[in-house]
Design an enzyme around this catalytic site. Structure first.
Site, PDB file in Angstrom:
ATOM      1  N   SER A 164       0.858  -1.169   0.032  1.00  0.00           N
ATOM      2  CA  SER A 164      -0.151   0.073  -0.048  1.00  0.00           C
ATOM      3  C   SER A 164       0.790   1.341   0.045  1.00  0.00           C
ATOM      4  O   SER A 164       1.803   1.513  -1.061  1.00  0.00           O
ATOM      5  CB  SER A 164      -0.930  -0.035   1.079  1.00  0.00           C
ATOM      6  OG  SER A 164      -1.932   0.970   1.191  1.00  0.00           O
ATOM      7  N   ASP A 257      -9.772  -3.716  -5.408  1.00  0.00           N
ATOM      8  CA  ASP A 257      -8.955  -2.928  -4.636  1.00  0.00           C
ATOM      9  C   ASP A 257      -8.836  -1.404  -5.671  1.00  0.00           C
ATOM     10  O   ASP A 257      -8.773  -1.357  -6.848  1.00  0.00           O
ATOM     11  CB  ASP A 257      -7.344  -3.474  -4.859  1.00  0.00           C
ATOM     12  CG  ASP A 257      -6.472  -2.681  -3.911  1.00  0.00           C
ATOM     13  OD1 ASP A 257      -6.427  -1.332  -3.970  1.00  0.00           O
ATOM     14  OD2 ASP A 257      -5.696  -3.430  -3.241  1.00  0.00           O
ATOM     15  N   HIS A 287      -8.568  -4.568  -0.817  1.00  0.00           N
ATOM     16  CA  HIS A 287      -7.071  -4.106  -0.370  1.00  0.00           C
ATOM     17  C   HIS A 287      -6.648  -4.861   0.897  1.00  0.00           C
ATOM     18  O   HIS A 287      -7.489  -4.745   1.893  1.00  0.00           O
ATOM     19  CB  HIS A 287      -7.398  -2.504  -0.226  1.00  0.00           C
ATOM     20  CG  HIS A 287      -5.926  -1.880   0.101  1.00  0.00           C
ATOM     21  ND1 HIS A 287      -5.179  -1.676  -0.863  1.00  0.00           N
ATOM     22  CD2 HIS A 287      -5.507  -1.159   1.274  1.00  0.00           C
ATOM     23  CE1 HIS A 287      -4.004  -1.091  -0.457  1.00  0.00           C
ATOM     24  NE2 HIS A 287      -3.981  -0.736   0.915  1.00  0.00           N
TER      25      HIS A 287
END
Length: 315
Positions: A164, A257, A287
């Site tokens: 991320s 995501d 995610h």
């Protein structure tokens, strides 16, 4: 986007989280309270000790004129000879997250790879906007290379890993190493990286209410991370004009995501620039779903692919 596209096994813990906390963590408006809620959730997860990994905390020199950087070092208990070295960069949208929060992942990677893992407690926005987090990560990478003998690390087998926000910082750190003549990296593994501040992709308009890093939270985080500055290619790597000369990469992302489309496009640009890049797009994954649903079959496939790629890269 319909929640029917989520992997059913992976959806179970997500549903439980949203029932306990409607709207997810990003629904907590105060960033300090949000960080505390995330830390409390992570602390509630019982993780057994791994006798194969020895951990130590210390500080290392930070960027010029900036404070020292706290790191946690993970060493294989039975290491012999110089081991691979991994710079590990936690996620959290540049505004959340900590070394402690991703301790289980760093421990697992140390054990699975026989690598010395150095996890970075970089400064967070909005208190410390770009470039502070990136410069902290690069400072730790340079320290790792200079301290290879002390760490028991092979300086020719350095990799950078991050998920991320950590994925975006991993790419930015690799760019700095390229552009500043810094330590050579054998490999980079940016996992569902946060790399585009513009929020113009199709997936950035689809992921509105999954409950884990939806569009509103992403826009907020980018605003905090950039502060009053304009994004450049280090802050938002999709803006970088030149991707050549970066280390070989492995990128994975889920179909549910927010970062799906920007990550696929970035992987394609790496390939076009002559950078070897392995790309995996996982149907039904949201995610960080492999973190929220570690026992799901999908999560096990995701982790197996990552560990296999890292082993191949490190020899």
């Amino acid at each position: 986007m319909s929640h029917s596209t989520l992997d059913p096994e992976s959806q179970v813990p997500l549903t439980a989280l949203l029932e306990a906390m409607p709207g997810g963590f990003n629904a907590i408006p105060d960033i300090v309270a949000r960080r505390a809620a995330v830390a409390e959730m992570l602390a509630s997860v019982e993780v057994p000790d791994n006798p194969g990994v020895v951990k130590s905390d210390r500080t290392v020199p930070g960027p010029d004129g900036a404070p020292d950087v706290a790191v946690r070092i993970y060493r294989p208990a039975n290491a012999s000879g110089a081991a691979p070295g991994m710079l590990f960069i936690h996620g959290g949208g540049m505004v959340l997250g900590s070394v402690a929060g991703e301790d289980p992942t760093a421990t697992m990677l140390c054990d699975a790879l026989g690598a010395v893992v150095v996890s970075v407690e970089y400064r967070l926005a909005p208190e410390y906007p770009h470039p502070a987090p990136m410069e902290d990560c690069y400072a730790v990478l340079t320290w790792m290379a200079k301290s290879a003998d002390e760490l028991g690390v092979d300086p020719d087998r350095l990799v950078v890993y991050g998920g991320s926000a950590g994925g975006g910082l991993a790419i930015a750190t690799a760019m700095l190493a390229r552009d500043r003549g810094g330590p050579p990296l054998r490999f980079m593994m940016p996992i569902y990286p946060m790399i585009d501040d513009r929020n113009t992709t199709t997936s950035s308009h689809e992921i509105l209410d999954v409950g884990i890093w939806d569009r509103a939270g992403n826009e907020e985080a980018w605003g905090w991370y950039l502060g009053d500055a304009e994004a450049d290619g280090y802050a938002a790597p999709t803006r970088a004009a030149d991707l050549s000369g970066l280390p070989p990469a492995y990128i994975d992302v889920g179909t549910v995501d927010l970062f799906r489309d920007e990550d696929i496009a970035f992987a394609q640009r790496l390939m076009a620039a002559g950078v070897p890049c392995e790309l995996h797009v996982h149907p039904g994954a949201y995610h960080a779903s492999e973190t929220f649903a570690p026992d799901a079959a999908l999560s096990k496939r995701i982790w197996a692919g990552r560990v296999d790629a890292l082993r191949r890269a490190l020899g």
